[in-house]
Write a protein that holds these residues in place. Structure first.
Motif, PDB file in Angstrom:
ATOM      1  N   GLY A 309       0.802  -1.228   0.000  1.00 57.02           N
ATOM      2  CA  GLY A 309       0.000   0.000   0.000  1.00 57.02           C
ATOM      3  C   GLY A 309       0.827   1.266   0.000  1.00 57.02           C
ATOM      4  O   GLY A 309       0.391   2.295   0.521  1.00 57.02           O
ATOM      5  N   GLN A 310       2.022   1.217  -0.586  1.00 51.15           N
ATOM      6  CA  GLN A 310       2.839   2.428  -0.680  1.00 51.15           C
ATOM      7  C   GLN A 310       2.121   3.482  -1.526  1.00 51.15           C
ATOM      8  O   GLN A 310       1.442   3.166  -2.489  1.00 51.15           O
ATOM      9  N   ARG A 311       2.316   4.746  -1.153  1.00 46.71           N
ATOM     10  CA  ARG A 311       1.809   5.853  -1.953  1.00 46.71           C
ATOM     11  C   ARG A 311       2.988   6.702  -2.407  1.00 46.71           C
ATOM     12  O   ARG A 311       4.056   6.707  -1.784  1.00 46.71           O
ATOM     13  N   ILE A 312       2.784   7.440  -3.480  1.00 44.54           N
ATOM     14  CA  ILE A 312       3.821   8.315  -4.008  1.00 44.54           C
ATOM     15  C   ILE A 312       3.733   9.666  -3.297  1.00 44.54           C
ATOM     16  O   ILE A 312       2.663  10.287  -3.300  1.00 44.54           O
ATOM     17  N   PRO A 313       4.816  10.147  -2.681  1.00 44.66           N
ATOM     18  CA  PRO A 313       4.794  11.501  -2.093  1.00 44.66           C
ATOM     19  C   PRO A 313       4.765  12.519  -3.226  1.00 44.66           C
ATOM     20  O   PRO A 313       5.747  12.699  -3.936  1.00 44.66           O
ATOM     21  N   ARG A 314       3.632  13.185  -3.403  1.00 48.13           N
ATOM     22  CA  ARG A 314       3.459  14.045  -4.560  1.00 48.13           C
ATOM     23  C   ARG A 314       3.535  15.514  -4.161  1.00 48.13           C
ATOM     24  O   ARG A 314       4.360  15.897  -3.347  1.00 48.13           O
ATOM     25  N   THR A 315       2.690  16.355  -4.677  1.00 48.41           N
ATOM     26  CA  THR A 315       2.820  17.789  -4.454  1.00 48.41           C
ATOM     27  C   THR A 315       1.458  18.454  -4.513  1.00 48.41           C
ATOM     28  O   THR A 315       0.507  17.897  -5.081  1.00 48.41           O
ATOM     29  N   VAL A 316       1.368  19.655  -3.944  1.00 48.14           N
ATOM     30  CA  VAL A 316       0.159  20.465  -4.073  1.00 48.14           C
ATOM     31  C   VAL A 316       0.294  21.463  -5.205  1.00 48.14           C
ATOM     32  O   VAL A 316      -0.662  22.143  -5.549  1.00 48.14           O
ATOM     33  N   ASP A 317       1.498  21.566  -5.782  1.00 48.80           N
ATOM     34  CA  ASP A 317       1.739  22.534  -6.850  1.00 48.80           C
ATOM     35  C   ASP A 317       2.860  22.007  -7.736  1.00 48.80           C
ATOM     36  O   ASP A 317       3.994  21.842  -7.278  1.00 48.80           O
ATOM     37  N   GLU A 318       2.536  21.751  -9.004  1.00 54.20           N
ATOM     38  CA  GLU A 318       3.495  21.124  -9.908  1.00 54.20           C
ATOM     39  C   GLU A 318       4.704  22.023 -10.185  1.00 54.20           C
ATOM     40  O   GLU A 318       5.840  21.540 -10.268  1.00 54.20           O
ATOM     41  N   ASP A 319       4.469  23.329 -10.339  1.00 54.57           N
ATOM     42  CA  ASP A 319       5.590  24.247 -10.568  1.00 54.57           C
ATOM     43  C   ASP A 319       6.547  24.245  -9.381  1.00 54.57           C
ATOM     44  O   ASP A 319       7.780  24.223  -9.548  1.00 54.57           O
ATOM     45  N   GLU A 320       5.979  24.282  -8.178  1.00 61.35           N
ATOM     46  CA  GLU A 320       6.805  24.245  -6.969  1.00 61.35           C
ATOM     47  C   GLU A 320       7.663  22.995  -6.933  1.00 61.35           C
ATOM     48  O   GLU A 320       8.873  23.055  -6.649  1.00 61.35           O
ATOM     49  N   LEU A 321       7.060  21.854  -7.254  1.00 62.86           N
ATOM     50  CA  LEU A 321       7.805  20.608  -7.205  1.00 62.86           C
ATOM     51  C   LEU A 321       8.967  20.623  -8.186  1.00 62.86           C
ATOM     52  O   LEU A 321      10.087  20.225  -7.848  1.00 62.86           O
ATOM     53  N   ALA A 322       8.725  21.111  -9.398  1.00 58.05           N
ATOM     54  CA  ALA A 322       9.791  21.138 -10.404  1.00 58.05           C
ATOM     55  C   ALA A 322      10.949  22.022  -9.948  1.00 58.05           C
ATOM     56  O   ALA A 322      12.124  21.663 -10.104  1.00 58.05           O
ATOM     57  N   ILE A 323      10.610  23.166  -9.383  1.00 58.66           N
ATOM     58  CA  ILE A 323      11.653  24.077  -8.892  1.00 58.66           C
ATOM     59  C   ILE A 323      12.444  23.426  -7.762  1.00 58.66           C
ATOM     60  O   ILE A 323      13.681  23.492  -7.721  1.00 58.66           O
ATOM     61  N   ARG A 324      11.769  22.744  -6.856  1.00 55.59           N
ATOM     62  CA  ARG A 324      12.449  22.100  -5.743  1.00 55.59           C
ATOM     63  C   ARG A 324      13.301  20.919  -6.205  1.00 55.59           C
ATOM     64  O   ARG A 324      14.350  20.640  -5.614  1.00 55.59           O
ATOM     65  N   VAL A 325      12.870  20.221  -7.252  1.00 56.71           N
ATOM     66  CA  VAL A 325      13.696  19.139  -7.782  1.00 56.71           C
ATOM     67  C   VAL A 325      14.986  19.691  -8.371  1.00 56.71           C
ATOM     68  O   VAL A 325      16.074  19.138  -8.164  1.00 56.71           O
ATOM     69  N   VAL A 326      14.892  20.813  -9.090  1.00 56.03           N
ATOM     70  CA  VAL A 326      16.106  21.441  -9.626  1.00 56.03           C
ATOM     71  C   VAL A 326      17.017  21.902  -8.494  1.00 56.03           C
ATOM     72  O   VAL A 326      18.243  21.717  -8.541  1.00 56.03           O
ATOM     73  N   LEU A 327      16.445  22.475  -7.443  1.00 54.77           N
ATOM     74  CA  LEU A 327      17.254  22.893  -6.295  1.00 54.77           C
ATOM     75  C   LEU A 327      17.955  21.705  -5.643  1.00 54.77           C
ATOM     76  O   LEU A 327      19.014  21.862  -5.027  1.00 54.77           O
ATOM     77  N   GLY A 328      17.361  20.516  -5.777  1.00 60.40           N
ATOM     78  CA  GLY A 328      17.928  19.329  -5.138  1.00 60.40           C
ATOM     79  C   GLY A 328      18.886  18.549  -5.998  1.00 60.40           C
ATOM     80  O   GLY A 328      19.371  17.499  -5.564  1.00 60.40           O
ATOM     81  N   GLN A 329      19.178  19.047  -7.200  1.00 60.06           N
ATOM     82  CA  GLN A 329      20.109  18.334  -8.063  1.00 60.06           C
ATOM     83  C   GLN A 329      21.496  18.231  -7.418  1.00 60.06           C
ATOM     84  O   GLN A 329      22.109  19.236  -7.078  1.00 60.06           O
ATOM     85  N   GLN A 330      21.970  17.011  -7.230  1.00 65.76           N
ATOM     86  CA  GLN A 330      23.340  16.726  -6.780  1.00 65.76           C
ATOM     87  C   GLN A 330      23.691  17.351  -5.428  1.00 65.76           C
ATOM     88  O   GLN A 330      24.860  17.641  -5.157  1.00 65.76           O
ATOM     89  N   VAL A 331      22.680  17.574  -4.584  1.00 63.61           N
ATOM     90  CA  VAL A 331      22.945  18.057  -3.230  1.00 63.61           C
ATOM     91  C   VAL A 331      22.130  17.221  -2.249  1.00 63.61           C
ATOM     92  O   VAL A 331      21.228  16.479  -2.635  1.00 63.61           O
ATOM     93  N   SER A 332      22.412  17.365  -0.965  1.00 56.03           N
ATOM     94  CA  SER A 332      21.680  16.634   0.069  1.00 56.03           C
ATOM     95  C   SER A 332      20.285  17.213   0.251  1.00 56.03           C
ATOM     96  O   SER A 332      19.988  18.334  -0.189  1.00 56.03           O
ATOM     97  N   LEU A 333      19.427  16.439   0.916  1.00 59.67           N
ATOM     98  CA  LEU A 333      18.088  16.936   1.238  1.00 59.67           C
ATOM     99  C   LEU A 333      18.164  18.215   2.066  1.00 59.67           C
ATOM    100  O   LEU A 333      17.395  19.156   1.856  1.00 59.67           O
TER     101      LEU A 333
END
Length: 500
Positions: A309-333
């Protein structure tokens, strides 16, 4: 599924809650429609019809069952696993697009004429966009009637009805009760403890079990941006940016539902807020289908059996998620959270949070368009990628929302400098909800794959993953659970909270 009469009737006979939201049962002799798990005695087969949505049953004059409340069941998982225009339209309608932009705006967003879209929806879900939006307004009204003390005039306005008369007539027609009777029944059934003030809405978000919430909430907690998100008193809390104002939501997992407390600036945003919370937590997923498919792989089967019953941790805003993924490139959480926090404080909108430490909504792309690149404390290449992404989002060259074509969005992202397959797949998985997204180059995925005897090389793992389709995003989530990492810990340990 509603076209398979025998299968649907067997589900009704067994009162199988797994099929709630897949279809509704309309009883010809009573004029009532129910969810498959309704506790009353199953009607005779000759007296029932099956419809794909509550809106379709309502359009034919059927009323919602007062006992099983089919309009409050989880949404159909079908709309989240398909990328065709009908599924995209259903996701946008759930997000409130019809109420904000009308049917014409919905059709234009999807690249169809109004007539074409109405014909497609009528053929597949038995109702046109207006009827589907009407059913959603009725459900919003019911939530407000049953869980708040708001005057009915305010409820009608908040739910999107054009007049008090339309509100009263629709509630009576769909629920076979007046708003006053609905509220009285709710008081008798739930007591006062589940009822909110006019400022705070408290409700249960239904879901399909099993529900392995630790990995879901652990991931959200580990990546929480200070000021925008937090963990407090066993709940994940965050700010929402909505059409008419902002909101603060508090989400507490339970084995068979999620407790949701909402504070909204404007109750007209209620439907969209609930839809986004459901999307964030992937609550309309079909865990049974995922478990059955992934358990056939001997390497994954132990992980699936350990936490089905795993769920995917998603987002409330797609633009926000994309920006945060770019911020997380090759760095720690931790570094990614720090970068996101700085953007939120500098460019986001301040909010008041009487119950916690939330301070800002995450900034819009328009707000981020005013960024000073020289103030971004990150490597030049990532800074260039971030600026390119924000510029493309603001110009409409990259479109990320509930109704986009997943493959088209991938292509738009990959055309930007500094965005490769890992970024595009994580955005597709967590932002857009593609159940088959597979970030095969993710270091955690490859390490977890090796730990369970799967090939760690990207090409070999991709080849092996074809047997998991169309559930590779869920396979990814299961693989992440094999890691000794904070994303798997819920509630967070004290040491983790101190580090944050």
């Amino acid at each position: 599924m509603h076209d398979d009469f025998d299968r649907c009737y067997r589900a009704v006979q067994s009162k199988d809650a797994r099929f709630d939201g897949w279809f509704v049962t309309a009883v010809l002799t009573t004029g009532i429609y129910c969810r498959p798990s309704c506790p009353v005695r199953p009607p005779l087969a000759r007296n029932v019809q099956f419809h794909p949505t509550a809106a379709a049953a309502q359009r034919l004059g059927f009323r919602a069952c007062k006992r099983c409340r089919p309009d409050a069941s989880p949404g159909s998982p079908e709309w989240n696993v398909r990328g065709d225009v009908v599924a995209r339209a259903m996701r946008l309608i759930a997000d409130g697009t019809v109420d904000r932009s009308g049917v014409t705006g919905l059709a234009a967003h999807l690249g169809y004429t109004t007539r074409q879209l109405e014909r497609l929806l009528q053929a597949e879900v038995g109702a046109n966009p207006l009827a589907l939006a009407r059913a959603q307004r009725t459900q919003t009204a019911r939530i407000l009637i049953e869980t708040t003390d708001l005057p009915f005039g305010d409820v009608a306005f908040a739910a999107g009805f054009a007049s008090i008369r339309q509100f009263n007539d629709t509630v009576r027609e769909v629920c076979a009760l007046t708003p006053t009777d609905l509220r009285r029944r709710a008081r008798t059934r739930f007591g006062r403890e589940d009822h909110a003030t006019s400022d705070v809405l408290s409700l249960r978000l239904p879901l399909r079990t099993p529900f392995a919430f630790e990995g879901l909430f652990g991931h959200l907690a580990a990546s929480a941006v200070p000021g925008v998100e937090e963990v407090r008193d066993g709940a994940y809390r965050r700010t929402l940016r909505l059409a008419f104002g902002s909101a603060v939501v508090s989400l507490t997992p339970q084995p068979d539902h999620v407790r949701c407390r909402l504070v909204v600036d404007d109750f007209r945003d209620l439907s969209a807020a609930i839809a986004r919370c459901r999307r964030l937590l992937d609550l309309d997923a079909d865990p049974t289908a995922v478990v059955e498919a992934l358990s056939t792989d001997s390497h994954l089967a132990p992980l699936v059996a350990k936490a089905p019953g795993q769920r995917i941790p998603r987002t409330v805003d797609e633009d926000e998620l994309a920006i945060r993924v770019v911020l997380g490139q090759q760095v720690s959480l931790k570094a990614a959270r720090t970068h996101a926090h700085r953007l939120a404080v500098r460019y986001g909108t301040p909010i008041a949070d009487a119950g916690g430490a939330l301070t800002h909504t995450f900034p819009t792309v328009d707000q981020l368009s005013e960024m000073d690149p020289d103030r971004l404390a990150m490597p030049g290449a990532r800074r260039q990628t971030l600026i390119a992404l924000v510029t493309a989002l603001a110009a409409g060259e990259v479109e990320l929302d509930a109704g986009v074509d997943w493959n088209r969005a991938r292509a738009q992202l990959l055309a930007l400098p500094g965005i490769g397959p890992w970024t595009a797949e994580v955005v597709a998985m967590r932002g857009l909800g593609d159940p088959d997204a597979f970030p095969v180059t993710d270091l955690g995925v490859r390490a977890a794959a090796a730990s369970v005897g799967l090939p760690a090389a990207a090409a070999a793992l991709t080849a092996h993953s074809t047997r998991w389709r169309p559930w590779r995003a869920y396979a990814t989530q299961h693989l992440w659970t094999a890691l000794d990492h904070a994303v798997n810990d819920w509630p967070p340990t004290e040491n983790q909270q101190e580090k944050r």
